[in-house]
Design an enzyme around this catalytic site. Structure first.
Site, short mmCIF file in Angstrom:
data_model
loop_
_atom_site.label_atom_id
_atom_site.label_comp_id
_atom_site.label_asym_id
_atom_site.label_seq_id
_atom_site.Cartn_x
_atom_site.Cartn_y
_atom_site.Cartn_z
N ASP A 95 87.93 -1.35 49.46
CA ASP A 95 87.22 -2.41 50.17
C ASP A 95 88.14 -3.59 50.49
O ASP A 95 87.79 -4.45 51.30
CB ASP A 95 86.06 -2.93 49.30
CG ASP A 95 84.71 -2.41 49.76
OD1 ASP A 95 84.55 -2.17 50.96
OD2 ASP A 95 83.82 -2.26 48.90
N GLN A 119 79.27 -1.85 45.70
CA GLN A 119 78.50 -2.43 46.80
C GLN A 119 78.09 -3.86 46.47
O GLN A 119 77.59 -4.13 45.38
CB GLN A 119 77.27 -1.55 47.10
CG GLN A 119 76.49 -1.94 48.33
CD GLN A 119 77.27 -1.77 49.64
OE1 GLN A 119 78.15 -0.92 49.75
NE2 GLN A 119 76.97 -2.58 50.62
N LYS A 126 77.53 5.76 53.51
CA LYS A 126 78.96 5.92 53.17
C LYS A 126 79.19 7.28 52.54
O LYS A 126 80.16 7.97 52.87
CB LYS A 126 79.40 4.78 52.22
CG LYS A 126 79.49 3.43 52.93
CD LYS A 126 79.69 2.25 51.96
CE LYS A 126 79.67 0.93 52.73
NZ LYS A 126 79.82 -0.24 51.86
N1 GUN Z 1 78.31 -5.58 51.39
C1 GUN Z 1 78.35 -5.90 52.71
N2 GUN Z 1 79.46 -5.37 53.28
C2 GUN Z 1 80.13 -4.72 52.30
C3 GUN Z 1 81.34 -3.98 52.28
O1 GUN Z 1 82.06 -3.82 53.28
N3 GUN Z 1 81.68 -3.45 51.08
C4 GUN Z 1 80.93 -3.63 49.96
N4 GUN Z 1 81.36 -3.10 48.82
N5 GUN Z 1 79.81 -4.33 49.95
C5 GUN Z 1 79.40 -4.86 51.12
#
Ligand code: GUN
Length: 294
Positions: free
Chosen positions: A121, A98, A54
């Site tokens: 998110d 995350q 990311k």
């Molecule tokens: N863990 C798995 N997918 C995601 C996501 O799209 N965002 C975040 N923050 N954690 C995740």
């Protein structure tokens, strides 16, 4: 006939190009760039990889990323304090914590503490609540679900009036993608571990979103001929022929399914790159909103 492969990698690259151009325009007009804060708690290898990807993608499109790495035993209060600091930081337009978080931390409390204006998110209870209701636009839509819809749209697959089946009901993918399909006027079925006659239900799908996290669970003969299959699963299976000792497969048995489906996403290279592209899009949209550009 073999299905058309939906090339998520190429579509995501196109989207990143669009975002980079808009970031450049923002820089020229406002002397500002979007900023994303990525918070990683603990040392899970998969989470470390996702966060690294990311941040790298941010750099590629001109978005500033701020990384925060906290130990697995960090207290909930300390994590909350960091979220509050990021809420108040005007260089940060998006905050990503995350998931999953360690067991001693209540993720609902943390996600609920993120300012909804920075919830790129889309996991804040208010954004999810709005997504679940009619005509209540959330400020942000979760990235993987948004990526699935974008893949359908950019491939020219119509959603309205179609039978859509979502396999899985997670907060991150299954539930929100189901809501998006409903908003787009699909006729929706959500399947899960207690669904009876699962293959028969899946066989009704014009559009199938597979998000259960079970390697190659959906077989070729579960697919309706001509259906669009979006495979969200990322599962590692042992493979001694690979240097790493494993390979990644989806929730769909790709080789079989592609002989029946009309369209199908590969794993890797399907939904995965779209999740990151949508995170960049949400971060840019947040900065545009702050600047009054949106
Ligand atoms: N863990 C798995 N997918 C995601 C996501 O799209 N965002 C975040 N923050 N954690 C995740």
């Amino acid at each position: 006939m073999s299905a058309q492969i939906i090339d998520g990698k190429a579509i995501a690259a196109t989207i990143r190009g669009e975002i980079a151009a808009e970031v450049e325009e923002m820089k020229t007009k406002y002397n500002r760039v979007p900023g994303l804060a990525a918070v990683l708690v603990g040392e899970r290898k998969d989470s470390q990889t996702y966060v690294r990807m990311k941040k790298r993608a941010c750099a590629e499109v001109g978005i500033t990323s701020f990384g925060y790495e906290l130990p697995a035993d960090v207290s909930q209060d300390e994590l909350l304090k960091l979220v509050q600091e990021l809420n108040a930081n005007s260089n940060v337009h998006g905050i990503l914590v995350q998931l999953p978080l360690p067991d001693h931390i209540d993720d609902e409390t943390i996600l609920g503490a993120i300012s909804i204006e920075k919830d790129v998110d889309g996991f804040h209870p208010l954004n999810i609540g709005r997504l679940s209701m009619k005509r209540r636009d959330p400020l942000f839509v979760p990235c993987t679900p948004r990526g699935c819809i974008e893949l359908l749209d950019r491939t020219g697959i119509e959603i309205e009036g179609k039978r859509a089946v979502v396999l899985g009901r997670s907060n991150i993918v299954g539930l929100p993608v189901a809501m998006l399909l409903l908003h787009r006027n699909a006729t929706l079925t959500i399947c899960h571990s207690r669904t009876k006659n699962l293959p028969d239900v899946v066989r009704e799908a014009d559009i199938l979103i597979a998000a259960v996290g079970r390697a190659e669970m959906v077989k070729g003969d579960w697919i309706k001929p001509g259906a669009a299959v979006i495979d969200v699963g990322v599962n590692a299976v042992d493979d001694p022929t690979r240097k790493k000792g494993y390979r990644l497969v989806g929730d769909v048995a790709f080789a079989e399914a592609k002989e029946v489906a009309g369209y199908i996403t590969p794993v890797p290279g399907g939904v995965g790159p779209m999740t990151i592209a949508m995170l960049l899009r949400n971060t840019l949209d947040s900065a545009k909103r702050e600047l009054g550009m949106a």
